[in-house]
Structure formats: C-alpha cells, structure tokens
Design an enzyme around this catalytic site. Structure first.
Site, PDB file in Angstrom:
ATOM      1  N   LYS A 175      69.115  24.936 -14.178  1.00 45.74           N
ATOM      2  CA  LYS A 175      70.557  24.512 -14.241  1.00 45.74           C
ATOM      3  C   LYS A 175      71.038  23.929 -12.792  1.00 45.74           C
ATOM      4  O   LYS A 175      70.759  24.519 -11.970  1.00 45.74           O
ATOM      5  CB  LYS A 175      71.466  25.609 -14.775  1.00 45.74           C
ATOM      6  CG  LYS A 175      71.478  26.007 -16.331  1.00 45.74           C
ATOM      7  CD  LYS A 175      72.495  26.804 -16.510  1.00 45.74           C
ATOM      8  CE  LYS A 175      72.438  27.401 -17.874  1.00 45.74           C
ATOM      9  NZ  LYS A 175      73.464  28.626 -17.944  1.00 45.74           N
ATOM     10  N   GLY A 204      63.312  35.556  -7.240  1.00 47.20           N
ATOM     11  CA  GLY A 204      63.152  35.238  -8.534  1.00 47.20           C
ATOM     12  C   GLY A 204      62.089  34.604  -9.019  1.00 47.20           C
ATOM     13  O   GLY A 204      60.971  34.691  -8.885  1.00 47.20           O
ATOM     14  N   ARG A 228      58.339  45.624  -4.239  1.00 39.57           N
ATOM     15  CA  ARG A 228      59.587  46.087  -3.575  1.00 39.57           C
ATOM     16  C   ARG A 228      59.608  47.546  -2.722  1.00 39.57           C
ATOM     17  O   ARG A 228      60.276  47.641  -1.658  1.00 39.57           O
ATOM     18  CB  ARG A 228      60.697  46.033  -4.497  1.00 39.57           C
ATOM     19  CG  ARG A 228      60.980  44.477  -5.088  1.00 39.57           C
ATOM     20  CD  ARG A 228      62.002  44.471  -5.867  1.00 39.57           C
ATOM     21  NE  ARG A 228      62.737  43.317  -5.944  1.00 39.57           N
ATOM     22  CZ  ARG A 228      63.437  42.862  -6.871  1.00 39.57           C
ATOM     23  NH1 ARG A 228      63.792  43.590  -8.117  1.00 39.57           N
ATOM     24  NH2 ARG A 228      63.802  41.702  -6.953  1.00 39.57           N
ATOM     25  N   GLY A 256      68.908  36.136  -6.435  1.00 35.54           N
ATOM     26  CA  GLY A 256      70.287  35.893  -6.274  1.00 35.54           C
ATOM     27  C   GLY A 256      70.869  35.993  -4.892  1.00 35.54           C
ATOM     28  O   GLY A 256      71.821  35.107  -4.547  1.00 35.54           O
TER      29      GLY A 256
HETATM   30  P1  AMP Z   1      66.185  29.367 -12.300  1.00 31.81           P
HETATM   31  O1  AMP Z   1      66.402  30.612 -12.741  1.00 31.81           O
HETATM   32  O2  AMP Z   1      67.411  28.388 -12.504  1.00 31.81           O
HETATM   33  O3  AMP Z   1      65.256  29.117 -11.271  1.00 31.81           O
HETATM   34  O4  AMP Z   1      65.364  28.745 -13.786  1.00 31.81           O
HETATM   35  C1  AMP Z   1      63.898  29.051 -14.046  1.00 31.81           C
HETATM   36  C2  AMP Z   1      63.606  29.022 -15.363  1.00 31.81           C
HETATM   37  O5  AMP Z   1      63.810  27.414 -15.529  1.00 31.81           O
HETATM   38  C3  AMP Z   1      62.097  29.320 -15.954  1.00 31.81           C
HETATM   39  O6  AMP Z   1      62.446  30.253 -16.874  1.00 31.81           O
HETATM   40  C4  AMP Z   1      61.753  27.798 -16.461  1.00 31.81           C
HETATM   41  O7  AMP Z   1      61.166  28.010 -17.474  1.00 31.81           O
HETATM   42  C5  AMP Z   1      62.934  26.993 -16.511  1.00 31.81           C
HETATM   43  N1  AMP Z   1      62.526  25.606 -16.669  1.00 31.81           N
HETATM   44  C6  AMP Z   1      62.090  25.016 -15.479  1.00 31.81           C
HETATM   45  N2  AMP Z   1      61.957  23.584 -15.775  1.00 31.81           N
HETATM   46  C7  AMP Z   1      62.436  23.553 -17.281  1.00 31.81           C
HETATM   47  C8  AMP Z   1      62.468  22.515 -18.302  1.00 31.81           C
HETATM   48  N3  AMP Z   1      62.096  21.301 -17.862  1.00 31.81           N
HETATM   49  N4  AMP Z   1      62.770  22.724 -19.640  1.00 31.81           N
HETATM   50  C9  AMP Z   1      63.237  23.871 -19.743  1.00 31.81           C
HETATM   51  N5  AMP Z   1      63.113  25.029 -19.021  1.00 31.81           N
HETATM   52  C10 AMP Z   1      62.819  24.822 -17.642  1.00 31.81           C
END
Ligand code: AMP
Length: 397
Positions: free
Chosen positions: A200, A354, A39, A377
């Site tokens: 999510k 991220g 950064r 974000g």
């Molecule tokens: P995000 O911040 O929404 O991009 O989510 C990233 C996080 O999702 C990472 O820490 C991953 O470990 C988690 N993740 C991805 N796939 C899975 C899964 N199938 N089950 C549980 N966690 C997951």
C-alpha cells in the site's frame, strides 16, 4: 535521531549490577519449536558484553500476542532453551514477569549469570505503558538496557516506561541499527537510491515524503505502483489500488519532479487473471496498460532491466517492500532481479525489516547486504524521520 547521542552499555558501569535487558525475542514458532533464531542470535553481542563485564543479566521480551493473559503457547520457554544452548549455560526462566518467581530469581543471581522473565505481554499493562507495571519491572534491576529495535517504535512499559525509573542505555543492536540507517539518511554516499514496494501507498506515504528530500532516485514496485499508475490514467485491470490516494500519488510525482528526484514506475508487469499462485499469466506493457480481468502481481522484465540499471553505481540503497508477490515463485522474479542488482551494486545497502528482509533472505541475498534491519515497523518509522519512543526514552550522552 541518532543513537550516538544516547548512552550505550559501554558508557555505564555494569559490574555487579542487575541489568534489565529488553530484547526482541519475538521469534517465529511452529509447534513450540523456533523456526528462525536470528533475533536471539542478534542480541548475543549485548548479552555477552554484559556477562563479560560481571553484570547480572535479567532478560525480557514479548512473544506473539497473548493479549494480556498467561497462555502457555506464548511462553518464553523455547527462547530460554535456545539462549541456554547459545550461551553455553542454563538461562533460568522465571514463571512470571514481575511476580514472586521473577523477584526471587533476580534477587539470587550471581555476576555473569542470566535469567529470562516470562512474556511481558502476559500483562495487559505492558502495552498500556502502565507506570505501576513499569515500576515493578524496574524494581527487579539497577540499570535498564533497551536492545529491542523491533519494538522501539512502541511506547510500552518494557520498551520505554521502565526508563523513567532506572539509568537507561541502548545495547549494540539498537546502536547499530540507528547508526547505519541514521548515517544513510543524514550523510548518504551518493547516488542515493530508495526502492519502495509492498502492498500500500498509504503505509509508506511518510517514508516517501521523508525520502523525497534526500534521495537522487526513487524506485516504486509492488502493488503500490498501481495506485500511481491509475492516478495518471493508466489502465491497471484488477490490480490492487487505493483510489482515495490518487491526489496524494500525483502530488508525490509532482514533488519528485520539483526536487529533481528521478522517480521510476514499472514499464511492464507480470499479471495474473486472479490472485492465486497458479493463475494464468501475461505480461502487460505501460504503453497498453493491463487488460481487464488481469492484475499486476510483479514487475516485468523491461522494468527489471530499468531498475537494475538505476541501482547500478548507487552509493547507498535503502529498500523496503517486495516488487511483487514474492512469496509465490512465479511472481518473485522482479524481487530477485532487484535483490541481485542491489547485491552487485557495491552500494551501502540497507534492507528494511519485515517482508523485504524475509524476501532477501529467502532468496539467498542476505549476506550480500550491508544491513538487514531487525525491525519492520521500527525501520519504517525511522525512515519516516519519526522519533522512536524506545530510543527517545534512553539517557542522553
Ligand atoms: P508490505 O508489508 O507493505 O511491504 O507489503 C508486502 C506484501 O505486499 C507482500 O505480502 C506481497 O505479497 C504484497 N504485494 C507486493 N506486490 C503486490 C502486488 N502487485 N499485488 C498484490 N500484493 C502484492
């Protein structure tokens, strides 16, 4: 939104002026040592331009979450040190943000010098976008430059409020982020493939809805895939799932069909009998679903092939969110396979910040991508089509 509509540092005269530059120096620290200076390095083009054009450069940023009070572990001191090394001269650190030390240093600067203010989040007013605090910050300078893409989605004093009191323009980093992502969204080289993963569906609904009207193919991985699968009646065992989002998931699938977007979900999953890196593993296929007691933690080999094939020949790829728990080696294969396919596709490839950016870099594909966003974000909100307050606040061309 397009930064090209906003004034940049090249559109104003900075010579002899005190220029307040909001950077994103929110670097990872371990025991007071910076573990990744990306950064800081990313902000150098803007800083160097200003120094070369005889500005007096006053840098500021937040670091971590000190919650509105001075805490030594959140001091900008390690950043001042690293900046001094990178620029080849001493970047003095003010002892405060808008107090006596900052005022004195700012008042006594010479052209071509740079100083750094203390952590703007040592003041609770910063995140409240308090006009008094914005004004105090503005009073240190003649011109404001925002180059902190990572916090451009926040309307804080140093990212937006200060623009009410000074001529306000963007730096090279924000300009680059917006022009790369803005062009991809407005005028993509086709086929346009979006890959969304991560934890999510609810975090990415806005992005999915905005992208559905623009992409040719939408690829879903990560835990969010299981909400779509469960919503269509597939067995998902103990996989992460947002049961209150079933209608939304089914509606997204329907909208994709109506718009002629190819919508891909995993054909198989690498599963574990618990959420742990050393769990017992098995591969479950879409035909049978995931057995009771197992959770999907990564896409499987058939899916890797399907997704790699869909990515091959793409003109533009936007990727946000890992395909599985890529932090664990045993569940990183899907993310690696997709990273490899994107790298080999020859497409304009844009990686949201991220977790996806960290995964791509950790897995060694960083330099194969066209653009890795510096803001998690912020890039998500940009891909949602939202206006980022830190950019909206800047002067129009
Ligand atoms: P995000 O911040 O929404 O991009 O989510 C990233 C996080 O999702 C990472 O820490 C991953 O470990 C988690 N993740 C991805 N796939 C899975 C899964 N199938 N089950 C549980 N966690 C997951």
């Amino acid at each position: 939104m397009n930064a090209l509509n906003k004034k940049t540092i090249e559109d104003i005269d900075v010579s002899g002026k005190r220029v307040l530059v909001r950077c994103d120096f929110n670097v990872p620290l371990k025991d007071g040592v910076i573990t990744n200076d990306k950064r800081i390095v990313s902000s150098l083009p803007t800083i160097r331009y200003l120094l070369d054009h005889h500005a007096k450069v006053i840098l500021c940023s937040h670091l971590g979450r000190p919650k509105g009070e001075f805490k030594p572990e959140f001091s900008m001191a390690p950043v001042a040190k690293r900046l001094s090394e990178l620029l080849g001269f001493e970047v003095k650190l003010a002892k405060d943000v808008v107090g006596e030390s900052a005022k004195e240093l700012a008042a006594n600067m010479k052209e071509g010098e740079a100083i750094l203010l203390e952590n703007v989040r040592f003041h609770a007013e910063e995140t409240k976008n308090d006009p008094g605090f914005s004004k105090a910050l503005a009073s240190l300078a003649d011109v404001y430059v925002n180059d902190a893409f990572g916090t451009a989605h926040r309307a804080h004093s140093s990212t937006a409020g200060v623009a009410d009191y000074l001529p306000a323009v963007c730096g090279y980093l924000i300009q680059k982020e917006i022009s790369v992502m803005g062009t991809a969204l407005a005028d993509p080289k086709r086929p346009f493939v979006a890959i969304l993963g991560g934890a999510k569906v609810s975090d990415k609904i806005g992005v999915i809805e905005n992208l559905l009207g623009k992409v040719d193919t939408l690829i879903i991985g990560g835990a969010m895939a299981y909400t779509f699968k469960a919503a269509s009646g597939e067995a998902i065992g103990t996989s992460l799932c947002e049961r209150d989002k079933f209608d939304l998931a089914n509606n997204i699938v329907k909208q994709a069909a109506e718009k002629g977007v190819r919508f891909l979900l995993p054909l198989d999953s690498r599963c574990g009998d618990q959420y742990a890196p050393d769990c017992n593993m098995l591969i479950a296929n879409v035909e049978e679903g995931i057995p009771d007691g197992y959770m999907g933690l990564d896409i499987g080999p058939r899916t890797e092939e399907l997704y790699a094939d869909a990515i091959k020949g793409a003109g533009t790829v936007i990727w946000n969110g890992p395909m599985g728990v890529s932090e664990w080696d045993r569940f990183a294969a899907g993310t690696i396979a997709v990273a490899k396919a994107v790298a080999e596709s020859g497409a304009i490839s844009i990686i949201g910040g991220g977790d996806s950016a960290a995964a791509v870099e950790k897995l060694g594909f960083g330099d194969k991508m066209t653009h890795i966003s510096t803001g998690g974000g912020a890039s998500l909100e940009f891909l949602e089509g939202l206006e980022l307050p830190g950019i909206a606040a800047l002067n129009d061309k």
